[in-house]
Scaffold this motif. Structure first.
Motif, PDB file in Angstrom:
ATOM      1  N   THR A  40       0.859  -1.180   0.000  1.00  0.00           N
ATOM      2  CA  THR A  40       0.000   0.000   0.000  1.00  0.00           C
ATOM      3  C   THR A  40       0.896   1.231   0.000  1.00  0.00           C
ATOM      4  O   THR A  40       2.047   1.166   0.450  1.00  0.00           O
ATOM      5  CB  THR A  40      -0.927   0.013   1.220  1.00  0.00           C
ATOM      6  OG1 THR A  40      -0.142  -0.094   2.419  1.00  0.00           O
ATOM      7  CG2 THR A  40      -1.918  -1.139   1.167  1.00  0.00           C
ATOM      8  N   PRO A  41       0.398   2.356  -0.493  1.00  0.00           N
ATOM      9  CA  PRO A  41       1.217   3.575  -0.554  1.00  0.00           C
ATOM     10  C   PRO A  41       1.812   3.944   0.802  1.00  0.00           C
ATOM     11  O   PRO A  41       1.110   3.926   1.822  1.00  0.00           O
ATOM     12  CB  PRO A  41       0.230   4.627  -1.042  1.00  0.00           C
ATOM     13  CG  PRO A  41      -0.777   3.864  -1.834  1.00  0.00           C
ATOM     14  CD  PRO A  41      -0.928   2.566  -1.099  1.00  0.00           C
ATOM     15  N   GLY A  42       3.086   4.210   0.806  1.00  0.00           N
ATOM     16  CA  GLY A  42       3.749   4.627   2.030  1.00  0.00           C
ATOM     17  C   GLY A  42       4.209   3.504   2.921  1.00  0.00           C
ATOM     18  O   GLY A  42       4.821   3.743   3.971  1.00  0.00           O
ATOM     19  N   LYS A  43       3.920   2.269   2.534  1.00  0.00           N
ATOM     20  CA  LYS A  43       4.323   1.115   3.332  1.00  0.00           C
ATOM     21  C   LYS A  43       5.245   0.215   2.520  1.00  0.00           C
ATOM     22  O   LYS A  43       5.238   0.226   1.293  1.00  0.00           O
ATOM     23  CB  LYS A  43       3.096   0.327   3.793  1.00  0.00           C
ATOM     24  CG  LYS A  43       2.227   1.059   4.794  1.00  0.00           C
ATOM     25  CD  LYS A  43       1.150   0.139   5.358  1.00  0.00           C
ATOM     26  CE  LYS A  43       0.311   0.829   6.415  1.00  0.00           C
ATOM     27  NZ  LYS A  43      -0.726  -0.071   6.969  1.00  0.00           N
ATOM     28  N   GLU A  44       6.026  -0.577   3.237  1.00  0.00           N
ATOM     29  CA  GLU A  44       6.903  -1.528   2.564  1.00  0.00           C
ATOM     30  C   GLU A  44       6.100  -2.717   2.027  1.00  0.00           C
ATOM     31  O   GLU A  44       5.028  -3.044   2.547  1.00  0.00           O
ATOM     32  CB  GLU A  44       7.977  -2.023   3.542  1.00  0.00           C
ATOM     33  CG  GLU A  44       8.965  -0.956   3.966  1.00  0.00           C
ATOM     34  CD  GLU A  44      10.115  -1.520   4.764  1.00  0.00           C
ATOM     35  OE1 GLU A  44      11.035  -0.732   5.073  1.00  0.00           O
ATOM     36  OE2 GLU A  44      10.113  -2.719   5.072  1.00  0.00           O
ATOM     37  N   ARG A  45       6.665  -3.331   0.998  1.00  0.00           N
ATOM     38  CA  ARG A  45       6.030  -4.509   0.445  1.00  0.00           C
ATOM     39  C   ARG A  45       6.072  -5.635   1.475  1.00  0.00           C
ATOM     40  O   ARG A  45       7.083  -5.849   2.134  1.00  0.00           O
ATOM     41  CB  ARG A  45       6.753  -4.937  -0.822  1.00  0.00           C
ATOM     42  CG  ARG A  45       6.048  -5.994  -1.626  1.00  0.00           C
ATOM     43  CD  ARG A  45       6.680  -6.096  -3.014  1.00  0.00           C
ATOM     44  NE  ARG A  45       6.494  -4.854  -3.773  1.00  0.00           N
ATOM     45  CZ  ARG A  45       6.929  -4.684  -5.011  1.00  0.00           C
ATOM     46  NH1 ARG A  45       7.590  -5.660  -5.636  1.00  0.00           N
ATOM     47  NH2 ARG A  45       6.731  -3.553  -5.635  1.00  0.00           N
ATOM     48  N   GLU A  46       4.958  -6.354   1.615  1.00  0.00           N
ATOM     49  CA  GLU A  46       4.904  -7.446   2.583  1.00  0.00           C
ATOM     50  C   GLU A  46       4.517  -8.746   1.894  1.00  0.00           C
ATOM     51  O   GLU A  46       3.784  -8.757   0.901  1.00  0.00           O
ATOM     52  CB  GLU A  46       3.906  -7.129   3.706  1.00  0.00           C
ATOM     53  CG  GLU A  46       2.468  -7.038   3.268  1.00  0.00           C
ATOM     54  CD  GLU A  46       1.497  -6.944   4.440  1.00  0.00           C
ATOM     55  OE1 GLU A  46       1.914  -7.162   5.581  1.00  0.00           O
ATOM     56  OE2 GLU A  46       0.307  -6.669   4.192  1.00  0.00           O
ATOM     57  N   GLY A  47       5.028  -9.826   2.446  1.00  0.00           N
ATOM     58  CA  GLY A  47       4.718 -11.131   1.907  1.00  0.00           C
ATOM     59  C   GLY A  47       3.332 -11.584   2.297  1.00  0.00           C
ATOM     60  O   GLY A  47       2.857 -11.297   3.399  1.00  0.00           O
ATOM     61  N   VAL A  48       2.674 -12.289   1.375  1.00  0.00           N
ATOM     62  CA  VAL A  48       1.338 -12.810   1.608  1.00  0.00           C
ATOM     63  C   VAL A  48       1.356 -14.336   1.639  1.00  0.00           C
ATOM     64  O   VAL A  48       0.930 -14.954   2.615  1.00  0.00           O
ATOM     65  CB  VAL A  48       0.358 -12.319   0.527  1.00  0.00           C
ATOM     66  CG1 VAL A  48      -1.002 -12.974   0.703  1.00  0.00           C
ATOM     67  CG2 VAL A  48       0.255 -10.802   0.536  1.00  0.00           C
ATOM     68  N   ALA A  49       1.868 -14.939   0.567  1.00  0.00           N
ATOM     69  CA  ALA A  49       1.860 -16.406   0.471  1.00  0.00           C
ATOM     70  C   ALA A  49       2.931 -16.860  -0.505  1.00  0.00           C
ATOM     71  O   ALA A  49       3.202 -16.173  -1.488  1.00  0.00           O
ATOM     72  CB  ALA A  49       0.495 -16.906   0.008  1.00  0.00           C
ATOM     73  N   TYR A  59       2.255 -18.939   4.635  1.00  0.00           N
ATOM     74  CA  TYR A  59       1.375 -17.774   4.631  1.00  0.00           C
ATOM     75  C   TYR A  59       1.771 -16.782   5.709  1.00  0.00           C
ATOM     76  O   TYR A  59       2.271 -17.151   6.783  1.00  0.00           O
ATOM     77  CB  TYR A  59      -0.076 -18.200   4.874  1.00  0.00           C
ATOM     78  CG  TYR A  59      -0.640 -19.099   3.792  1.00  0.00           C
ATOM     79  CD1 TYR A  59      -0.590 -20.476   3.915  1.00  0.00           C
ATOM     80  CD2 TYR A  59      -1.212 -18.542   2.643  1.00  0.00           C
ATOM     81  CE1 TYR A  59      -1.096 -21.294   2.921  1.00  0.00           C
ATOM     82  CE2 TYR A  59      -1.721 -19.356   1.648  1.00  0.00           C
ATOM     83  CZ  TYR A  59      -1.664 -20.738   1.790  1.00  0.00           C
ATOM     84  OH  TYR A  59      -2.166 -21.549   0.802  1.00  0.00           O
ATOM     85  N   ALA A  60       1.484 -15.521   5.435  1.00  0.00           N
ATOM     86  CA  ALA A  60       1.578 -14.507   6.479  1.00  0.00           C
ATOM     87  C   ALA A  60       0.475 -14.785   7.499  1.00  0.00           C
ATOM     88  O   ALA A  60      -0.611 -15.255   7.140  1.00  0.00           O
ATOM     89  CB  ALA A  60       1.405 -13.125   5.873  1.00  0.00           C
ATOM     90  N   ASP A  61       0.751 -14.485   8.742  1.00  0.00           N
ATOM     91  CA  ASP A  61      -0.231 -14.742   9.802  1.00  0.00           C
ATOM     92  C   ASP A  61      -1.566 -14.055   9.517  1.00  0.00           C
ATOM     93  O   ASP A  61      -2.627 -14.582   9.838  1.00  0.00           O
ATOM     94  CB  ASP A  61       0.307 -14.275  11.147  1.00  0.00           C
ATOM     95  CG  ASP A  61       1.411 -15.175  11.680  1.00  0.00           C
ATOM     96  OD1 ASP A  61       2.148 -14.734  12.588  1.00  0.00           O
ATOM     97  OD2 ASP A  61       1.545 -16.321  11.184  1.00  0.00           O
ATOM     98  N   SER A  62      -1.500 -12.887   8.906  1.00  0.00           N
ATOM     99  CA  SER A  62      -2.703 -12.091   8.678  1.00  0.00           C
ATOM    100  C   SER A  62      -3.672 -12.715   7.672  1.00  0.00           C
ATOM    101  O   SER A  62      -4.843 -12.316   7.626  1.00  0.00           O
ATOM    102  CB  SER A  62      -2.321 -10.689   8.214  1.00  0.00           C
ATOM    103  OG  SER A  62      -1.574 -10.755   7.015  1.00  0.00           O
ATOM    104  N   VAL A 108       7.955 -15.742   3.617  1.00  0.00           N
ATOM    105  CA  VAL A 108       7.260 -14.706   2.859  1.00  0.00           C
ATOM    106  C   VAL A 108       8.052 -13.401   2.854  1.00  0.00           C
ATOM    107  O   VAL A 108       7.509 -12.334   2.589  1.00  0.00           O
ATOM    108  CB  VAL A 108       5.828 -14.471   3.415  1.00  0.00           C
ATOM    109  CG1 VAL A 108       4.957 -15.697   3.190  1.00  0.00           C
ATOM    110  CG2 VAL A 108       5.873 -14.081   4.886  1.00  0.00           C
ATOM    111  N   LEU A 109       9.358 -13.497   3.103  1.00  0.00           N
ATOM    112  CA  LEU A 109      10.192 -12.298   3.117  1.00  0.00           C
ATOM    113  C   LEU A 109      10.471 -11.831   1.697  1.00  0.00           C
ATOM    114  O   LEU A 109      11.017 -12.584   0.885  1.00  0.00           O
ATOM    115  CB  LEU A 109      11.508 -12.598   3.829  1.00  0.00           C
ATOM    116  CG  LEU A 109      11.389 -12.927   5.319  1.00  0.00           C
ATOM    117  CD1 LEU A 109      12.752 -13.325   5.882  1.00  0.00           C
ATOM    118  CD2 LEU A 109      10.821 -11.741   6.078  1.00  0.00           C
ATOM    119  N   PRO A 110      10.104 -10.594   1.353  1.00  0.00           N
ATOM    120  CA  PRO A 110      10.295 -10.096  -0.013  1.00  0.00           C
ATOM    121  C   PRO A 110      11.747 -10.138  -0.488  1.00  0.00           C
ATOM    122  O   PRO A 110      11.994 -10.277  -1.699  1.00  0.00           O
ATOM    123  CB  PRO A 110       9.789  -8.659   0.061  1.00  0.00           C
ATOM    124  CG  PRO A 110       8.815  -8.649   1.188  1.00  0.00           C
ATOM    125  CD  PRO A 110       9.389  -9.609   2.202  1.00  0.00           C
TER     126      PRO A 110
END
Length: 126
Positions: A40-49, A59-62, A108-110
């Motif tokens: 999302t804008p202003g945030k770092e890229r995060e892993g999903v799956a 998977y990410a916990d979320s 899930v680390l980018p």
């Protein structure tokens, strides 16, 4: 030339579902772990799956219990089935390949991934 093309994003209400797809070309995708990431804008890229060469998924916990990653190597396509979507899932979603071929990435680390697609936008309203 490695190319990743995502599709399937859109706007849905909370609780809805979407299925993302990522078609790859220019390389042998079956030799790589593949993953989905979001930003999302202003945030770092995060892993999903992530799904590795053996089909093991991480998977990410979320998103555990709500998202399912799968791959069809015959079609060079990676999928992300998303259910019970929440407003916090709103983001640009990207697919990517593991840094090295013939390597099982179970994280899930980018920073362990490269060759990003152009992304597909997912917007979840409350």
């Amino acid at each position: 030339q490695v190319q990743l093309v995502e599709s399937g994003g859109g706007s849905v209400q909370a609780g809805g579902s979407l299925r993302l797809a990522c078609v790859s070309s220019g390389f042998t995708s079956s030799l790589y772990s593949m993953g989905w990431f979001r930003q999302t804008p202003g945030k770092e890229r995060e892993g999903v799956a992530v799904i590795d060469l053996a089909g093991v998924t991480t998977y990410a916990d979320s998103v555990k219990g709500r998202f399912t990653v799968s791959r069809d190597n015959a079609k060079n396509t990676l999928y992300l089935q998303m259910t019970d979507l929440k407003p916090d899932d709103t983001a640009m979603y990207y697919c990517s390949t593991g840094l090295q071929p013939r390597t099982n990435y179970r994280t899930v680390l980018p920073q362990h991934f490269a060759n990003w697609g152009q992304g597909t936008q997912v917007t979840v309203s409350s």
